[in-house]
Design an enzyme around this catalytic site. Structure first.
Site, short mmCIF file in Angstrom:
data_model
loop_
_atom_site.label_atom_id
_atom_site.label_comp_id
_atom_site.label_asym_id
_atom_site.label_seq_id
_atom_site.Cartn_x
_atom_site.Cartn_y
_atom_site.Cartn_z
N ASP A 139 -0.83 19.08 46.57
CA ASP A 139 -0.61 20.38 45.94
C ASP A 139 -1.54 20.65 44.76
O ASP A 139 -1.57 21.77 44.25
CB ASP A 139 0.84 20.51 45.46
CG ASP A 139 1.83 20.73 46.60
OD1 ASP A 139 1.40 21.22 47.67
OD2 ASP A 139 3.02 20.42 46.42
N LYS A 176 5.04 26.19 41.34
CA LYS A 176 4.72 26.95 42.54
C LYS A 176 5.95 27.05 43.40
O LYS A 176 6.86 26.22 43.35
CB LYS A 176 3.57 26.28 43.32
CG LYS A 176 3.86 24.89 43.89
CD LYS A 176 4.56 24.88 45.24
CE LYS A 176 4.85 23.48 45.74
NZ LYS A 176 5.67 23.46 46.99
#
Length: 285
Positions: free
Chosen positions: A136, A10
């Site tokens: 996350d 990401k």
């Protein structure tokens, strides 16, 4: 029986810190999206009731410290599974880079075990389970484009950004997320405009997106590691449309509309930074 899952990295298009919470976490507001720099996760069914993990990177632990191991254990406990699994991870995402590699591996394990053991949990349920593994992990369960709030666990999916190439430059250092957040002074942070970034994506406006991306933690990491700041400056000078640090660093991200320019920036940074990549945005939808 073997199951395969892709674990995309990401990047942050924005990261803002809004305050300190009573539980010790900071309240954050982040826009993240997935890129096609991907770890490969294999899940092998075992006859015994135990978990094994193996990653082909010397800096990744092959024991209960690994987030993939923690994900498998949390899944087994949540759904009362008495079967075993061996997790094999082919690492392509740089370690301790601000790219969520460990979190994405954990999310891939959750998705893969959900199939392997026919639990039929929803992505929302897997994301909720991932909250206890790492901040996350809930985002990485979806691996789309999303606004993450709370301490990162509340996920609100957004439209995908306009197509572009992404240049990543990671210096050969590690950054402690804990240390960076310990140095947060809310009065000294430069806060990105999250709403403008969302509006730019909704309009497909690459120029507006590039001019508004930002990370409130940059100056803290730059003070701790001046080389990270120099890499950002070099990427700006090389002509990337939008440049931002991902997570708490040290990876610097540059958005570029055309591959030819991305390649020129890549070539210019290769002599200055060992790990440089050209990737594309990836939205699992």
């Amino acid at each position: 029986m073997v199951f395969f899952e892709r674990a995309p990295a990401k990047i942050n298009l924005s990261l803002d810190v809004l305050g300190k919470r009573d539980d010790g976490f900071h309240e954050v507001e982040m826009i993240m999206t997935a890129i096609d720099l991907v770890d490969r996760v294999e899940l092998h069914a075992l006859s015994g009731d135990h978990i094994e993990v193996s990653a082909d990177n010397q800096y990744v632990p092959n024991d209960e410290r690994n987030l993939a191991y923690k994900a498998a254990l949390a899944f087994k406990n949540k759904y009362h599974i008495n079967n075993g699994v061996r997790i094999e991870i082919e690492k392509n995402i740089p370690v301790s880079a601000g790219l969520g590699g460990g979190s994405s591996d954990a999310a891939a394990v959750l998705r893969g075990l959900n199939q392997m053991w026919s639990v039929h949990a929803t992505l929302k349920e897997l994301a909720d389970l991932g909250e206890c593994i790492g901040s996350d992990v809930p985002f990485c369960v979806y691996s789309t484009t999303a606004l993450a709030t709370g301490h990162g666990e509340k996920i609100h999916e957004l439209v995908s950004p306009p197509f572009c190439y992404v240049v990543l430059a990671k210096p050969n250092i590690g950054v402690s997320t804990k240390t960076v957040f310990q140095k947060v002074n809310l009065d000294e942070l430069h806060h990105p405009n999250t709403n403008k970034i969302i509006q730019a994506m909704e309009k497909g406006d690459f120029a507006s997106l590039s001019s508004n991306i930002g990370n409130a933690l940059e100056n803290i990491t730059f003070c701790l590691h001046p080389n990270v700041k120099r890499i950002k400056e070099k990427m700006v000078q090389a002509g990337a449309a939008g440049v931002v640090m991902s997570g708490s660093g040290p990876t610097i991200v540059g958005l570029v509309e055309h591959y030819s320019k991305a390649k020129r920036i890549y070539n210019g940074l290769r002599g200055f930074c060992e790990e440089v990549y050209i990737v594309r945005l990836l939205d699992r939808r």
